[in-house]
Design an enzyme around this catalytic site. Structure first.
Site, PDB file in Angstrom:
ATOM      1  N   ASP A  32       0.833  -1.208   0.000  1.00  0.00           N
ATOM      2  CA  ASP A  32       0.000   0.000   0.000  1.00  0.00           C
ATOM      3  C   ASP A  32       0.867   1.257   0.000  1.00  0.00           C
ATOM      4  O   ASP A  32       2.000   1.234   0.492  1.00  0.00           O
ATOM      5  CB  ASP A  32      -0.908   0.016   1.220  1.00  0.00           C
ATOM      6  N   TYR A  60       6.282  -9.172   8.273  1.00  0.00           N
ATOM      7  CA  TYR A  60       5.979  -7.762   8.486  1.00  0.00           C
ATOM      8  C   TYR A  60       6.213  -7.389   9.950  1.00  0.00           C
ATOM      9  O   TYR A  60       6.092  -8.235  10.846  1.00  0.00           O
ATOM     10  CB  TYR A  60       4.510  -7.455   8.176  1.00  0.00           C
ATOM     11  N   ASP A  74      -7.081   0.886   8.459  1.00  0.00           N
ATOM     12  CA  ASP A  74      -5.807   1.557   8.707  1.00  0.00           C
ATOM     13  C   ASP A  74      -6.063   3.023   9.069  1.00  0.00           C
ATOM     14  O   ASP A  74      -7.214   3.458   9.182  1.00  0.00           O
ATOM     15  CB  ASP A  74      -4.850   1.415   7.517  1.00  0.00           C
ATOM     16  N   ARG A 174      -3.667  -5.316   7.749  1.00  0.00           N
ATOM     17  CA  ARG A 174      -4.625  -4.368   8.343  1.00  0.00           C
ATOM     18  C   ARG A 174      -5.918  -5.065   8.730  1.00  0.00           C
ATOM     19  O   ARG A 174      -6.551  -4.698   9.731  1.00  0.00           O
ATOM     20  CB  ARG A 174      -4.875  -3.190   7.408  1.00  0.00           C
TER      21      ARG A 174
END
Length: 304
Positions: A32, A60, A74, A174
């Site tokens: 993103d 991540y 988010d 997310r």
């Protein structure tokens, strides 16, 4: 590449195309615009590896903020629910996180790039349109809480949780934050995301766009060979005749392996393997297949 926040994955690909003067460039998993981290680019003939590398697991580091649920899951979305005053014992966090390890069902957010009837979900979301999204099965290999701020016995509105996650292709971190917040009864949104690894590539391998442009200007640009992308995969060495047949896309049986026997490296689990010629050079990527003589290998991608 080490993608910086503010760039789309397409932005990065477009700049690298101009820098290298190469049209055929693909990436192995969208990040993103607000996220940062490892974005693996395949250049030229290596674009044939994109589909294979997209299937690799990813790691991540993320942060979620408790007490607020947003429509995009988010910090860029609109708040849908705000829960002030609620308090949850901190030990519930580890318990809830443990329930998400393994195979889970996850509903993609409306702001994702998944297509619905030919249109991206985020395009529909911009028009205020919401559609049903069937849940998808993904796998969380590991989920570890790194830090909780403030460091207090209870979780409440505004508590920040930093965590590391290793997951399969198609996982939305997310959405994981939103689901974990819902499991705690507080709601949550993702406030930070850094992709630290894609398959064999981690942050230590990644260059920023500025570093890539600097190296290109100096004439010192060095691309990672395709062999490195597949280094974690099991390898099978072929006999000369086996290598000849594979170079023509033919399936080979165990009699055409080096040593005339099934001698793949340990760790073969039915997934793709590297086929090496007698000199140890990468010749192809192949799938194991049953043959009357035992396990054989059907080429998926041949490098000639």
């Amino acid at each position: 590449m080490l993608k910086a926040p503010g760039y789309t994955s397409h932005d990065v690909v477009a700049r690298v195309r101009r820098l290298l003067g190469v049209r055929r460039i693909g990436h192995t998993g969208t990040l993103d615009p607000g996220a940062a981290g490892v974005l693996v680019l395949c250049v030229g003939r290596a674009t044939r590896l994109v589909e294979l590398l997209q299937a690799e697991d990813k790691a991540y580091r993320a942060e979620m903020v408790l007490g607020v649920h947003t429509d995009s899951h988010d910090a860029f979305g609109q708040p849908l629910a705000i829960r002030r005053g609620l308090r949850v014992p901190r030990e519930r966090l580890e318990e809830a996180a443990a329930r998400f390890v393994g195979d889970i069902l996850q509903v993609p957010p409306m702001t994702s790039a998944i297509k619905h009837q030919g249109r991206r979900l985020y395009e529909l979301a911009r028009q205020g349109i919401e559609v049903a999204r069937p849940p998808r099965r993904v796998r969380i290999h590991a989920l570890r809480i790194v830090r909780v701020e403030p460091d207090e016995p209870e979780l409440t509105f505004g508590t920040r949780v930093l965590f590391d996650v290793v997951c399969s292709k198609g996982t939305y971190v997310r959405s994981l934050c939103a689901d974990l917040g819902a499991a705690l009864g507080l709601g949550a949104y993702m406030s930070f995301l850094l992709r630290t690894r894609v398959g064999a590539f981690d942050l230590a391998d990644a260059q920023t766009l500025e570093e890539l442009e600097r190296d290109a200007a100096r004439g010192a640009l060095a691309l990672i060979p395709k062999e490195a992308a597949l280094a974690r995969w099991p390898a099978v060495t072929l006999s000369p005749e086996g290598a000849r047949r594979v170079s023509h896309g033919q399936t080979v049986g165990p009699a055409l392996l080096a040593g005339a026997g099934p001698t793949p490296e340990p760790g073969m689990d039915g997934g793709p393997v590297r086929l090496l010629d007698p000199a140890g050079r990468l010749l192809a990527v192949a799938d194991p297949v049953p043959t009357p003589q035992g396990t054989g290998f059907r080429p998926k991608i041949v490098f000639t």
